[in-house]
Structures are given as C-alpha cells and as structure tokens.
Design a protein around this motif. Structure first.
Motif, mmCIF file in Angstrom:
data_model
loop_
_atom_site.group_PDB
_atom_site.id
_atom_site.type_symbol
_atom_site.label_atom_id
_atom_site.label_comp_id
_atom_site.label_asym_id
_atom_site.label_seq_id
_atom_site.Cartn_x
_atom_site.Cartn_y
_atom_site.Cartn_z
ATOM 1 N N GLY A 40 33.302 50.889 79.385
ATOM 2 C CA GLY A 40 34.244 51.890 79.889
ATOM 3 C C GLY A 40 35.552 51.938 79.120
ATOM 4 O O GLY A 40 36.461 52.660 79.512
ATOM 5 N N SER A 41 35.657 51.185 78.015
ATOM 6 C CA SER A 41 36.932 51.176 77.284
ATOM 7 C C SER A 41 36.984 52.292 76.240
ATOM 8 O O SER A 41 37.919 52.373 75.453
ATOM 9 C CB SER A 41 37.190 49.808 76.656
ATOM 10 N N ASP B 83 35.679 38.087 81.207
ATOM 11 C CA ASP B 83 34.547 39.000 81.245
ATOM 12 C C ASP B 83 34.748 40.119 80.217
ATOM 13 O O ASP B 83 35.009 41.273 80.551
ATOM 14 C CB ASP B 83 34.410 39.560 82.660
ATOM 15 N N LEU B 84 34.597 39.755 78.951
ATOM 16 C CA LEU B 84 34.782 40.740 77.879
ATOM 17 C C LEU B 84 33.718 41.831 77.948
ATOM 18 O O LEU B 84 33.957 42.966 77.545
ATOM 19 C CB LEU B 84 34.741 40.054 76.512
ATOM 20 N N LEU C 1 38.697 49.428 72.322
ATOM 21 C CA LEU C 1 38.868 47.967 72.230
ATOM 22 C C LEU C 1 37.823 47.303 71.340
ATOM 23 O O LEU C 1 37.933 46.115 71.033
ATOM 24 C CB LEU C 1 38.803 47.322 73.630
ATOM 25 N N ARG D 51 32.518 43.406 80.607
ATOM 26 C CA ARG D 51 32.964 44.526 81.453
ATOM 27 C C ARG D 51 34.277 45.104 80.968
ATOM 28 O O ARG D 51 34.579 46.263 81.234
ATOM 29 C CB ARG D 51 33.066 44.096 82.923
ATOM 30 N N LEU D 52 35.089 44.307 80.273
ATOM 31 C CA LEU D 52 36.318 44.878 79.716
ATOM 32 C C LEU D 52 35.953 45.935 78.667
ATOM 33 O O LEU D 52 36.567 46.998 78.586
ATOM 34 C CB LEU D 52 37.184 43.784 79.086
#
Lengths: 458, 458
Positions: A200-201, A193-194, A205, A196-197
């Motif tokens: 909030g990063s 699940d990129l 990223l 959602r990764l």
C-alpha cells in the motif's frame, strides 16, 4: 537526461528494453485514473528491467544522478499512483512475469512482481487452492501493483484484501539495496513489519520484485443471489443486518438504479431496470452450510421488502457477475468521464452515506451513481461527468470534497482500496492529521533520502 | 534522574502514580523472559500515566531531558521486550483499562491499551462476537501489549494473529505527538500502514494507548479431539496432511512425550503417558460441517497410525485444554529454568525440524521438550535447564543458535509470535540481513531521533 545516464540505463537493462522516443514515452504519461502527466510531466526514459539486480542498479544510478523513478506494473491503478514527472525514469516491472512456485503442501506461492493477478489465480485454482483478492482490474493488473496499492475487490467482505495474503516480499529499497521481508511461514514477528509497510505504499518506499502469498483451500461450492429493492434505504440497511445475523457473505455488492439501467442496456441479462437498488450477494464454503446461509440472507432481504432470486446454476450466477463486471464500462455511456471514489464507512453508516451522496449530487447538480462493495462499507460513489466542461468539473471537485469530509465525520476512510495517489493527495492530511503526515514523511525521508521513488506522491 | 525531572513526572501523572523507591523500581527489572535488568539496569522511576495526553507529556519530557522510556503492559512477553536500562522511566499502561465500546452492528471494538485480553474476550462473547487472538498469557496480558508484540496463540492456525484484527490505533509517537492510525472500517489504504508498522514494533516506535479491533461472529460450535501417536515423525507429518485435505482446524497443537508425562503428572486428566506424541486438534464453525471435518481429520490421523479420541462433551474438551494450558508450568518441574523458543517453519518442514531439535539436544546434552502450534509451523522448542549452571547454559546458547540457523535454512523465522526483544536481538540480522537491519534502523531513527523508546532493543 544526460546521454551518459541514458547510456548507463541501456547498459543495465539492455538497449532493447529502453524507450526514449517521444511517442513511446507519451504512452506512459497516464494510468487508469483521470490524471495525466501531459507534456509537462513527460518522462525522460522508459526502462523494463529484467531482474531485481537490474532494478537495484537503476536505483543506484538514480541516486547518483538524482533523477526520479516511477515504478509501474500495468498502470491499472485509478488513483494516479504511477503518473511520471518531468525528467523521470518510468520503470515497468512486467518483464518479471514468472510464477516462481506454488507450494501446495504449505499453501504458499511465490511470484514475480509482473505476474498478472488473474493468470496467477487460474494456476492456483488448478491445484485446488485459492488466492482471494480480486480487484476489478485483475485480468490485467500485476501482483506487484496489487501489493503497491494493497488492492481489494468484491470478495473483501469475507476474505480481506491483498495485505491479508502477503507473507513476504523481495523489495529493492529506494537506495538500491535488495531486501527480503517477512517469511514463507504463517507467522513472523522478526523485526518491524516491513512487509505491510511496503504493502500500500504506492511505489514510494521500495520497488516490489517478488511476492510470497498465503493461499487457502478453494471453497467447495458457492451460491449467488440477487435481492431487488424498490427502496435504496432498505437495501443499504440490509447490509449490516446480514452480518449481524452471523453470516459473512463472500461478496455483498450494492448497485443503484443508474448502474442497473446502464448495465442492463449494455449486457442485457434481465436486470430489473425499475428497481431502485439491488444487492448482489454470494456465499461460499462447504456445501452443507450454503443453503442455511442463503436461507438466512433471503429471510433478511424479504423482511426488508426485497424480491430475491437465487441463481439456479453456474450459468445464472455467471450472468450476474458479467453484469457486475460490466458496471464501470456501462456507466461510461452516460458521460465521457468517470470518477470512481472509494470512500469507506462502517457498515451501519451505509444508509446515511448513500443519502449524503445523493444530497451532494443534487446540491452540485451533477450525476453520482452508487455502486459499492457494501459488505465492507466500501462505496464507489461514481461521478459521471465530462472533464472538458470546466464549470462542471469545478462543481465535481467541491462535491468530492464534501463526500470526503462526510466520510471522515462518520469514522470512515478516504480510500478503502484505490489508494491516495495524486488524486487524493491533498486530502490525506484531513484523515491522518499533521502527526500522521509527519510520521509518514519521516519514514519516506529515512528510506529515500534523495526522494527518488515516486517523489510527487508524498 | 534529576529531582526537577522527577518532580515534572509527578506533576504530569500525579505523585500517587509514580514510584521511586528501590524496592518498587526493582519489581520492574524483569518481564516473563529469562532476561533481567538487574541492579545495573535499575530504572530511575516508574510512572503510571492515566491518559494519552499524559503519555505524550512524559515523552516530550524524555526528549527534553534525554532519558529512556520503557513502555510496558503486564510485562508478560517472553522475549525481553520490556526490560529497562539504567536511568530509564518505566511507563506502565495498565491504568488505561477501559473498554471504550463494542460496536455490535459493525463488529468492531475500541479498547484502551491496558485492558486485559481475556476480560475483553469475555465481554465480546457475551454479545455473540469473537476476538480470536489467544496468547497463553491472555488471562493477564494487555491488549496494548498484544499489539506491541503482535501476539499469537493456538487459534492462529485458522484465525491468524493480533495483526490480522487490528484496524486502527491511537499511538503516541516517541516525540510525543498523539496520532490515530487506520480506521474503524474493514478496509483502509490511506497513506502508509502505520497500524501494522506499530504492531509488533515492541514499544520502540510508539506507545499504543488505544486499539480498534475487528471482531467475528462467535462460531456456532466446536469439536475437540486428541490423536495419540507412538511415533513423533508420524505425528509431525500429519500436520501438513490435514491442511492439504482442505480442512483448516482452529488449533492443531503438537506435544511430545516430555510434555505429555509432565502435564499428566500435574493435572491428571488421563493423558496417554506412553505416547511419543499427541496432536490436540480443534475445529469450529457451523454445526453442519464439524462432523465432516472431524471425520476427515480422524481418517488422516488413523492412516498415520494414531488412536483418536473425540471429546464427547464440553467437559471432556475442557479437560484437554486444561492440560494444554498447564504445559509450561508442568515442565518447569523438570528443571528450574524454562527457555521457550518459538522458531516457525513451513508446515511440511515440521518433521525435519523436530528431528533437528532432537539431534541438537543430544549433541549438547541438554533437555529440549517440543510443543507447538503446529498448525502454523510455530514450534515451541522448550529448553529445560538451570540458569545457575554456567556450563550447561553455555551449551544451551550454542544449541539455541543451531536451532535458529536450522530454522532459517528451511525458510523459517526466528520468531512466530514472541518477538525479537533482547533475547534474540543479536540473531535478527541472520534473518533480515544487513539491508533489512538498515531499513529498520532508519525507521527507528526517523520516528525516534533521540532514541527514547526502548532504546536497547534496536
């Protein structure tokens, strides 16, 4: 930065979209947090790319010449998520400002990263649709920035946060590859699940260039009410009781007397300046159920000793919201520096958390006002101080740390919606532990081997 | 596997929780997908750890002796997500079967990974609360497995999938560290979103040992109806129209004539065996709005030429659900091998997708039945075949690939809820591209440097 690199940056985005004078660069040394990069952290260059391809080319250049890149939307985050470091390229995404499409049939929209949140919401609502996330900064924050910070807002109690609406992204990885994550469908479990990764990063990223979001039908109606308490404890207790009665309000905002008095002085809409606390409550949905929900909430508030005023029309409701939106500006008349924490606790811990915040304010002899998206346990303990007063700032720092530790002790989180940023970086290990830090750092290294993107945050 | 390693595994979990006989190990060479490991993929050992600490010790051992570990709940996934490889340790999590707590005040629950989904739902509903995700396997699937696969189900149209309810996890990283992700609060943006990264990662990035989920108030009432169409196209078109009318049904299931006839033959509840298609529609919520919603949906269905039957009571509604739940079992009477795809497309593309599926079935001379969680565009094109017929299986594979490519061409995803697993591994690059694959592999290597967990999946 070497002149060959500056020339290369100008070659990529066009000289007219690159700023290298001191005065211009200085404008990018701060964001909406209390942190500033100052002269020591002066960026080398500011560039406004006009496409994902240009973002990609800039990142490839950064990897070749090993300079840091700080991506930034409107810079409206309050956690120090877009503060540059010396020699960095600040990459501003606001030229990517197109609403690519609003697909009414599928209730999905695609926007470029620099689209302003509130402007997008206005367009969506014209079609009878609804994009719920409503950070306080929505009038100027960007959709890409909302994704980078996983922005929340008052409607979170019922509708959740940015994460709950992002279906897919176009992201430029730190090494320059342009990827698409997620899908335009309601469900997608193809690979990690990129989406959602990335959400909030905090720009560490990848650089978000496009966002695909889910929309809802615009609720048919809403009702707004104000419950006035002469006892803060009772107001705080009311929050969990409302949810336990099976009603999920759209918003349930708690304001203490410091906020009430200062807002009233600022906007003069007739707030009860003697009240110890108020709850500003809104419900929305089908007309048929709103009166029932208002009745249930009113009953609970009265049982808790409150006086309840239900707004009779849109004008009265708007006045209440004008008051709520004026909150942060209003308390800035008390002291020049405002530090808004956003510790979040389980709803039933709100009374205890409010007690603790007040005790900490007394202990360190500082002013802490309390306002909160209480419906989701998200309390904005607001420290009213003066950053020029070194002695007080030392006490403020100790007070904040005690608030953080108390929050974690009651199964809360250091940040419900503002993000960690530079502001809370040193406290993150308290929450996620050494194992969590190890995993996060491993992911950062894996995707950004040269530590190009927002390197001071991780 | 060396005897010292076997002894060490027995030392960690207790000899009575370790199985090494051929017959026992053979039982773990398959899951609910059509894939089997066979004799070539026989695991070396099967172990049932009793705690996160034991999971951690097993993973540390695996890193020391470099053997693969295949974590597994009930093995009810249909994507080949828990198929062992030669020499692997199969790690079964079903001993971790405690509901740690249901916190009514905060509408949050904490469960161990091996808790059965439906049993958890029953306990939650006793308290007037609701855990919406309802995969077809819920009577035996585990909560940890649901997280690993990001399980969906019919209620996804309104309520989303497992991802939307997971607030936090206890996860053992591939290298053995036990970490906690997320929080017990409605909002949390502290650090990278490891909770959602783990959710749907199919046991390749960590072993989930505990799950913290968000609950909702149990809806007050529901209404179920069946819309009967003599034209599949019209049924498929109806789906997007319902949503565009501003009504979000809890479930909106599409069944074609193959399903209708076989279900009726199996359960005999009076389904219209001549119908080309039916939509099984349910709405839930406050009593006051259900009749209005039923009215709107009924109107749209009739406009589309359907006959509509609204269930008069819980018994009639239950019969419809018995029919729906019997679907996969019922069509297995047609041919011995059932391959259920779960390609998902934007809702307004459902009519086109159904046409394409039918054309592909004709082209390759195979039987494909269509059932779908049409409300979220998730179509289960069900290939009815016989795995012993090599020639037909070759055609089935080509047909599946054409379905995948058609799905991606209309902005869909290869998998809405089943996951990629071994079954669709080779097609994943078609969807996420080389950049996406690179990012996913980098994350896998970062968290699992010795490639211990489910190594054949990535």
């Amino acid at each position: 930065m070497e002149q060959t690199v500056v020339a290369a940056v100008k070659g990529i985005v066009g000289a007219e979209h690159v700023f290298d004078r001191f005065e211009d660069r200085y404008c990018y040394t701060y964001d909406a947090s209390a942190v500033t990069a100052g002269k020591e952290g002066m960026p080398a260059l500011v560039a406004y790319p006009g496409s994902a391809a240009e973002v990609s080319a800039l990142l490839k250049l950064a990897n070749e010449y090993k300079f840091p890149v700080i991506p930034r939307g409107a810079g409206s985050n309050v956690s120090g998520g877009s503060i540059p470091c010396a020699g960095a390229l600040v990459m501003v995404l606001t030229r990517l400002n197109k609403i690519v499409g609003i697909d009414r049939k599928n209730m999905v929209a695609e926007v470029e990263a620099g689209v302003i949140t509130a402007e997008f919401q206005t367009e969506v609502e014209k079609l009878g649709l609804f994009y719920p996330p409503d950070p306080a900064s929505k009038a100027f924050s960007t959709m890409g920035g909302n994704v980078a910070e996983c922005a929340g807002g008052p409607r979170g109690a019922k509708y959740g946060v940015t994460r709950d609406y992002v279906l897919g992204l176009e992201v430029v990885l730190p090494t320059g590859e342009i990827i698409k994550t997620g899908a335009r469908t309601m469900k997608c479990v193809a690979g990690y699940d990129l989406t959602r990764l990335m959400t909030g990063s905090e720009g560490t990223l990848g650089v978000v260039t496009k966002v695909i979001v889910k929309l809802l039908p615009l609720p048919e109606a809403k009702k707004t009410m104000l419950a006035i308490f002469d006892d803060m404890e009772k107001a705080a207790e009311t929050v969990a009781r409302v949810f336990m009665a099976g009603v999920i309000p759209t918003t349930l905002e708690l304001l203490d007397n410091i906020y009430i008095r200062n807002i009233e002085a600022a906007v003069n809409v007739g707030l009860p300046v003697e009240a110890e606390a108020v709850l500003l409550i809104e419900v929305d949905g089908d007309k048929e159920v709103l009166d029932k929900q208002v009745g249930i909430i009113e009953g609970i508030c009265r049982e808790q000793g409150a006086t309840v005023k239900v707004a009779r029309d849109a004008k009265e409701a708007d006045e209440l919201w004008v008051a709520r939106r004026a909150a942060f500006a209003a308390v800035s008349r008390v002291r020049p520096t405002i530090i808004g924490e956003d510790c979040t606790v389980p709803r039933d811990k709100i009374p205890e958390m409010v007690r603790i915040i007040r005790a900490i304010a007394d202990k360190f002899d500082i002013i802490i006002a309390v306002l909160g998206h209480a419906g989701d346990g998200n309390l904005h303990a607001t420290i009213l101080t003066d950053e020029r007063d070194r002695d007080e700032m030392a006490r403020v720092e100790k007070a904040a740390e005690e608030i953080f530790r108390a929050t974690l002790a009651m199964d809360g989180t250091l940040t419900g919606e503002h993000g960690i940023g530079l502001v809370k970086k040193k406290y993150l290990p308290l929450e996620v532990g050494e194992g969590g830090m190890m995993a996060m750092r491993a992911i950062k290294r894996a995707l950004d081997p040269n530590n190009i993107l927002n390197p001071e945050l991780v």
